[in-house]
Design an enzyme around this catalytic site. Structure first.
Site, short mmCIF file in Angstrom:
data_model
loop_
_atom_site.label_atom_id
_atom_site.label_comp_id
_atom_site.label_asym_id
_atom_site.label_seq_id
_atom_site.Cartn_x
_atom_site.Cartn_y
_atom_site.Cartn_z
CE1 TYR A 29 -38.26 37.44 -18.17
CE2 TYR A 29 -39.79 38.99 -18.00
CZ TYR A 29 -38.48 38.50 -17.43
OH TYR A 29 -38.30 38.66 -16.26
N GLY B 258 -27.38 36.76 -26.51
CA GLY B 258 -28.64 35.87 -26.96
C GLY B 258 -28.67 34.54 -26.29
CB SER C 129 -18.90 47.55 -28.10
OG SER C 129 -18.99 46.24 -27.92
CG HIS D 284 -39.80 32.98 -16.10
ND1 HIS D 284 -39.98 34.03 -16.95
CD2 HIS D 284 -38.76 32.31 -16.79
CE1 HIS D 284 -39.40 34.07 -18.15
NE2 HIS D 284 -38.77 32.96 -17.94
CG ASP E 80 -30.60 38.71 -15.46
OD1 ASP E 80 -30.89 37.52 -14.80
OD2 ASP E 80 -31.18 38.81 -16.61
CD GLU F 62 -32.71 44.42 -19.80
OE1 GLU F 62 -31.67 45.23 -20.01
OE2 GLU F 62 -33.36 43.66 -20.20
C1 GLA Z 1 -34.33 37.14 -17.49
C2 GLA Z 1 -34.79 38.35 -16.70
C3 GLA Z 1 -34.69 38.02 -15.18
C4 GLA Z 1 -35.37 36.58 -15.08
C5 GLA Z 1 -35.03 35.50 -15.89
C6 GLA Z 1 -36.11 34.28 -15.56
O1 GLA Z 1 -32.96 36.73 -17.40
O2 GLA Z 1 -33.88 39.46 -16.97
O3 GLA Z 1 -35.16 38.89 -14.47
O4 GLA Z 1 -36.60 36.86 -14.90
O5 GLA Z 1 -35.14 35.91 -17.33
O6 GLA Z 1 -35.64 33.77 -14.43
#
Ligand code: GLA
Length: 365
Positions: A207, A105, A53, A20, A155, A143
């Protein structure tokens, strides 16, 4: 030159420390997993994408498409195609055969690994080569705007930039990834992912609410992002009248420092010493960011009791997986302690995956 057929793959990722922080312009130290999503793509003469898939129903759409048109797992495929077209890529029709080893997940970025592998396959068929950071931003649009998750760039940057045997030190303000050599086995250590197998709860809404709290804290402090804060103590005093916002900000502000400390230790060949930083990061998420769940807290505690040098939940949170730094000789004891505690608490048995920092996304064949 455009291609008629090829195979591309992209790994999942695990974040060793720094969660985060990305959407706050901060630091993180993730690496690519040895588990990958692989896409074999064949160009078609029309503008239709057909994706298959495993056990999922096949999906079919016309490029460029519109956000909202395809939902479920297919939104990640259609989102990648849409975002590439928005960026000016002449996306061809394609048949995509997709196979993923990344658990869903678990906070190990299965969705980004799917989006990145599809984006690479479609650019490959189009004969376009994009800079990895540009591609990461395109996948972020998929995304955010197609799949509807307000996530940062951690990510995609990890998946697209990582190297084997290196951690990826990510600076979300500079948008740079620096490889940091890391060979746990040389120090008799292992990086162990422990998947709680606990279902995620309210992930997107929770989130987003954490993200809003961080943005509110930055506004109150008069900075663009929490990364700009230089005097952490003064900032926390300034937020004292709103204890919840203060806790959220404290996690982010202290986490950035833990990442920098961890990077310095790993660079100095002192991987074993990052254990307390990992555990402090977990405590910060548990008590300040409040994005852990009891099953994950129990795994962290019992992994440490069993002999891990440190452990923390990894990724967005609200369930998912833990990353633990474990002396090789303690691995069996750690797994036994964690399984016994989880089953004793009436929880699902966790799964264990020893991991090494692995290569990022690319073309396989
Ligand atoms: C998810 C989001 C990332 C990041 C993490 C927490 O994976 O995709 O962008 O914010 O949570 O670090």
């Amino acid at each position: 030159m455009s291609e008629s057929r090829g195979t591309w793959s992209a790994p999942g990722r695990v974040n060793l420390i720094g969660d985060h922080t990305d959407y706050n312009g901060g630091f993180a130290l993730p690496f690519a997993l040895p588990l990958r999503t692989t896409v074999t793509a064949t160009r078609r003469d029309d503008r239709t994408v057909v994706a298959r898939s495993g056990g999922h129903a096949a999906i079919e759409f016309e490029v460029p498409g519109t956000p909202g048109e395809v939902t479920g797992w297919g939104a990640y495929v259609a989102g990648a195609a849409w975002a590439l077209a928005e960026a000016g890529v002449d996306v061809p029709g394609a048949d995509l055969e997709i196979a993923s080893e990344v658990p869903l997940g678990a906070g190990l970025s299965s969705s980004h690994s799917l989006e990145c592998s599809v984006a690479l396959a479609l650019t490959g068929l189009a004969g376009v080569e994009l800079d990895p950071t540009e591609l990461a931003k395109i996948v972020q649009r998929a995304e955010n705007e197609y799949a509807g998750s307000p996530t940062g760039l951690l990510d995609q940057m990890t998946i697209l930039h990582s190297r084997a045997r290196h951690l990826s030190f990510f600076d979300a303000r500079a948008l740079t990834v620096e490889p940091v050599a890391c060979d746990p086995a040389a120090s008799g250590l292992e990086l162990l992912v422990i998947d709680s197998n606990a279902p995620h709860q309210l992930v997107d809404g929770a989130y987003a609410s954490r993200r809003h709290a961080c943005e509110a804290a930055a506004r109150r402090l008069g900075v663009e992002t929490l990364r700009e804060v230089e005097d952490v103590d003064a900032a926390l005093v300034a937020l004292a009248d709103d204890p919840e916002t203060q806790r959220r900000a404290r996690h982010v502000l202290t986490e950035n420092h833990r990442v920098l400390d961890a990077v310095a230790l790993v660079r100095g060949g002192r991987l074993a010493e990052i254990g307390p930083l990992l555990t402090a990061s977990h405590v910060s998420m548990r008590d300040d960011f409040e994005n852990t769940v009891p099953a994950v807290d129990l795994i962290v505690e019992t992994a440490i009791e069993g002999g891990a040098l440190g452990a923390r939940m990894t990724g967005g949170g609200f369930g998912g997986a833990v990353i633990a730094l474990v002396p090789v000789v303690r691995r069996v004891a750690v797994e036994r302690a964690v399984t016994t505690a989880a089953l004793g608490a009436g929880l699902t048995a966790p799964s264990y995956l020893p991991v090494v920092p692995s290569p990022g996304a690319g073309r396989d064949a």
